[in-house]
Design an enzyme around this catalytic site. Structure first.
Site, PDB file in Angstrom:
ATOM      1  N   ASP A   1       0.840  -1.193   0.000  1.00 37.75           N
ATOM      2  CA  ASP A   1       0.000   0.000   0.000  1.00 37.75           C
ATOM      3  C   ASP A   1       0.880   1.250   0.000  1.00 37.75           C
ATOM      4  O   ASP A   1       1.865   1.336   0.748  1.00 37.75           O
ATOM      5  CB  ASP A   1      -0.886  -0.021   1.253  1.00 37.75           C
ATOM      6  CG  ASP A   1      -1.824   1.160   1.340  1.00 37.75           C
ATOM      7  OD1 ASP A   1      -2.694   1.279   0.470  1.00 37.75           O
ATOM      8  OD2 ASP A   1      -1.666   1.957   2.284  1.00 37.75           O
TER       9      ASP A   1
ATOM     10  N   GLU B   1       1.706  -0.496  -5.018  1.00 38.53           N
ATOM     11  CA  GLU B   1       0.750   0.558  -5.345  1.00 38.53           C
ATOM     12  C   GLU B   1       1.627   1.786  -5.568  1.00 38.53           C
ATOM     13  O   GLU B   1       2.134   2.370  -4.604  1.00 38.53           O
ATOM     14  CB  GLU B   1      -0.231   0.794  -4.201  1.00 38.53           C
ATOM     15  CG  GLU B   1      -1.266   1.860  -4.551  1.00 38.53           C
ATOM     16  CD  GLU B   1      -2.213   2.160  -3.404  1.00 38.53           C
ATOM     17  OE1 GLU B   1      -3.415   2.351  -3.666  1.00 38.53           O
ATOM     18  OE2 GLU B   1      -1.754   2.225  -2.248  1.00 38.53           O
TER      19      GLU B   1
END
Length: 681
Positions: free
Chosen positions: A322, A359
């Site tokens: 993330d 990401e």
């Protein structure tokens, strides 16, 4: 650059005489190990002063430091704008394998026995070219599953139940990417609103599995049983040939901004764990209140050790990071594509064969870095997502109203062929994790049913969630009884699924999109742990047809290696495990430069021939038609091609079993806004 690595042991190491614990803090004046009663986690039974050693690692030993023991750390240190020491607080060990909650914002670390019998279970080691990722939430995926026993629904064990595994393998998924399972907490703001953090992007600890995803039996037995249930899930998924990818959140912690809860890192060494200005203000490139400073050796070591734990002791196959740009930000705060941490994880022999997915953005300056991660990393490709949504949705909407001139097909074709304009030749098409939807944003069904987000239930007056959805409601906002609108919505979903599963790269399908799951237009449902976000398992005829289509498309991808090249092809050369690509227009003639750029041209034929190393030769033809008018397409005459067998037509509500045969030069009727796939022979 990352500072020199520290090598002293961290966390609990059990011995024949109990155990030792190592905790890092460069700023503390003293640390104290606190040991608590087996019966009462608030009853302190022993306090052991810790000794500072090499690398600023503090250690203590105790005969009581055995599996099941609750413990914590007290820290004292200097005052000042960057420090947050409080000698009254009992802090979590950052390396705790087990965590027990006492009350809001107060936890105890727990010593865990990690023994587990893996038997003959082994990692599937599925090649990226054959990988189909299924993104799912541990709880939400099985909470309503009728074939899973009630006591297992919404749990690790439920995810590994035979009915769940049969569903995943029947669909054709090869890997399950799980939303965060690290121990997490809800933000203070959500708690005050009576809401929860459902997605889990708010980590308390990076080594302990979230206990609320375990069965009640395991929760009652303690953190050791929770960990065993998680490992049991991985074991059973592996035995079914399914890989496990964890969505990991190392960029920030649940301690939020200054004034938030102090549970571990802030109380141990706020000055070094978090990025700050001189006055102690947090430099927040995550949007979550704080940002971990990975130029510090302890932070970099924490990530490495956490990944090693999950990859080796828990046999996890890969990780999706993330806001991964945070991991590559250097001393000056800028993203460094040569980051020692990003390269170091790839080079770590203890992480060999592990899949790394970034990401590739955060919310800081220069935070959008799609295409700029090191070779060996794959990335969520938001450029792919946006181009595909535009082509099948916004361009169609604009063409209806004349609001804007639709774009031509060139950019869409580049995404279809593996995004070579984003990823280097060295990295190739498998650097691209293609997705059209994810947990964050509209579901596939909502993407074709809503022009605007509907997030009032989130308690933020519809201000949260993106407004740039690139969606199209096809003439009505939300559910409608209009049969024509519903039919064109279903076809749009089939086009989006077809594009995703027939594109070069690694496809990621979001749980429920295979049958058209809706969240009623909520594009930021992170705070809803209820029927809005849980996957429903009942299927009406339309949903069943959509699921059959998704299953068919995944099978076609598996059966046709020309659809899944490992490398980019080069004009005039034969590149092993690439696909030789030829492009034709609606008349079956080679596309001209003007055809690529013209907004009037939204029809193409994509002929891809594999250059096999390990599989038989294969050639496919894909027709893409992005206009709301029917058209006649002339199949291309290509050297070595004697005929075409139609395998799939997105105009069909469910895949047809008929294998229609055509010859080069034949014309094929193509329905408005649709796709057709052929095998060339």
């Amino acid at each position: 650059m990352v500072a020199s690595a520290l090598t002293s042991a961290l966390g609990v190491t059990t011995t024949t005489d109990g155990g030792t614990v190592g905790v890092w803090s460069a700023s503390a004046d003293s640390l104290e190990l606190c040991l608590y009663s087996d019966k009462d986690p608030a009853w302190l039974v022993e306090a052991v002063p810790m000794t500072r050693g090499a690398d600023d690692v503090w250690t203590a030993a105790s005969a009581k430091l055995t599996p099941g023991r609750r413990y914590g750390i007290r820290a004292t240190g200097p005052t000042g704008p960057k420090h947050r020491f409080d000698k009254e607080l009992v802090l979590l060990d950052p390396y705790a394998r087990g965590i027990q909650k006492l009350r809001t914002d107060e936890w105890r670390s727990v010593v865990v026995d990690g023994a587990f019998d893996w038997g003959t279970s082994a990692k599937p080691r599925t090649g990226l070219d054959r990988t189909v990722i299924y993104e799912a939430h541990v709880k939400g995926f099985t909470k309503l599953a009728p074939e899973v026993p009630a006591e297992l629904r919404g749990t690790y064990a439920g995810l590994a139940h035979p009915a769940t595994i049969a569903y995943l393998t029947g669909l054709g998924a090869t890997a399950v990417e799980l939303l965060p399972i690290h121990y997490f907490a809800s933000e203070q703001r959500l708690i005050k609103q009576g809401l929860v953090n459902y997605w889990g992007y708010n980590s308390v600890g990076f080594f302990a599995p979230h206990p609320l995803y375990a069965t009640r039996t395991a929760q009652a037995a303690g953190p050791g049983a929770v960990l065993r249930e998680f490992k049991g899930m991985v074991k059973l998924l592996h035995e079914a040939g399914l890989e496990v990818i964890l969505d990991v959140v190392y960029n920030h912690t649940a301690e939020e901004g200054i004034g938030g809860p102090t549970s571990s890192f802030r109380g141990l060494d706020n000055a070094n764990y978090y990025r700050q200005q001189d006055d102690g203000t947090y430099i927040d490139t995550t949007g979550c209140g704080n940002t971990i400073d990975f130029t510090q050796p302890a932070s970099a070591r924490l990530v490495r050790d956490s990944l090693r734990f999950w990859a080796n002791e828990c046999q996890v196959d890969g990780f999706r990071f993330d806001l991964a740009v945070v991991l590559g930000r250097g001393n000056d705060g800028a993203y460094d594509p040569q980051s020692r941490l990003l390269y170091g994880l790839l080079d770590d022999p203890a992480l060999e064969g592990v899949e790394f997915i970034a990401e590739p953005w955060d919310v800081g300056l220069g935070g959008w870095q799609t295409g700029n991660f090191p070779p060996g990393w794959s990335e969520w490709n938001d450029r792919y997502r946006d181009r595909v949504r535009n082509f099948w949705l916004r361009d169609i909407a604009d063409a209806r109203t004349g609001a804007a001139t639709p774009t031509g097909i060139g950019g869409f074709a580049t995404r279809l062929a593996g995004s070579s304009n984003t990823f280097s030749t060295e990295r190739g098409p498998l650097a691209s994790v293609n997705f059209i939807t994810a947990h964050d944003g509209f579901t596939l069904a909502d993407l074709v049913s809503y022009d605007e987000k509907h997030n009032l239930g989130n308690g933020e007056f519809n201000r949260d969630g993106t407004d740039n959805n690139r969606s199209f409601n096809h003439g009505a906002e939300g559910p409608t009884d209009d049969r024509a609108i519903n039919a064109v919505r279903r076809k749009a979903m089939r086009n989006l699924l077809g594009t995703l599963l027939l594109s070069a790269g690694v496809p990621m399908l979001t749980a429920g999109d295979e049958f058209g799951r809706s969240q009623m237009g909520n594009n930021n449902a992170y705070c809803h742990d209820d029927e809005l976000t849980w996957v429903r398992w009942d299927r009406d005829e339309a949903a069943a047809g959509m699921q059959t289509t998704a299953t068919k498309l995944i099978a076609l991808r598996r059966e046709n290696p020309a659809l899944r090249p490992v490398r980019y092809g080069k004009f005039g050369e034969t590149v092993p495990s690439a696909s030789q690509m030829d492009w034709y227009d609606v008349d079956g003639t080679t596309m001209s430069e003007s055809d690529w750029q013209s907004p009037a041209n939204r029809t193409l034929q994509y002929l891809a021939a594999s250059t096999p190393e390990f599989e038989d030769f294969n050639r496919i033809l894909l027709i893409v038609h992005g206009v709301e008018n029917d058209v006649q397409v002339t199949l291309p005459a290509h050297e070595g091609v004697s005929g075409y067998t139609r395998l799939w037509n997105s105009a069909d509500e469910t895949p047809s079993d008929a294998l229609d045969e055509f010859a080069p030069g034949d014309t094929v009727a193509v329905t408005a806004t649709s796709m057709q796939l052929f095998r060339a022979h």
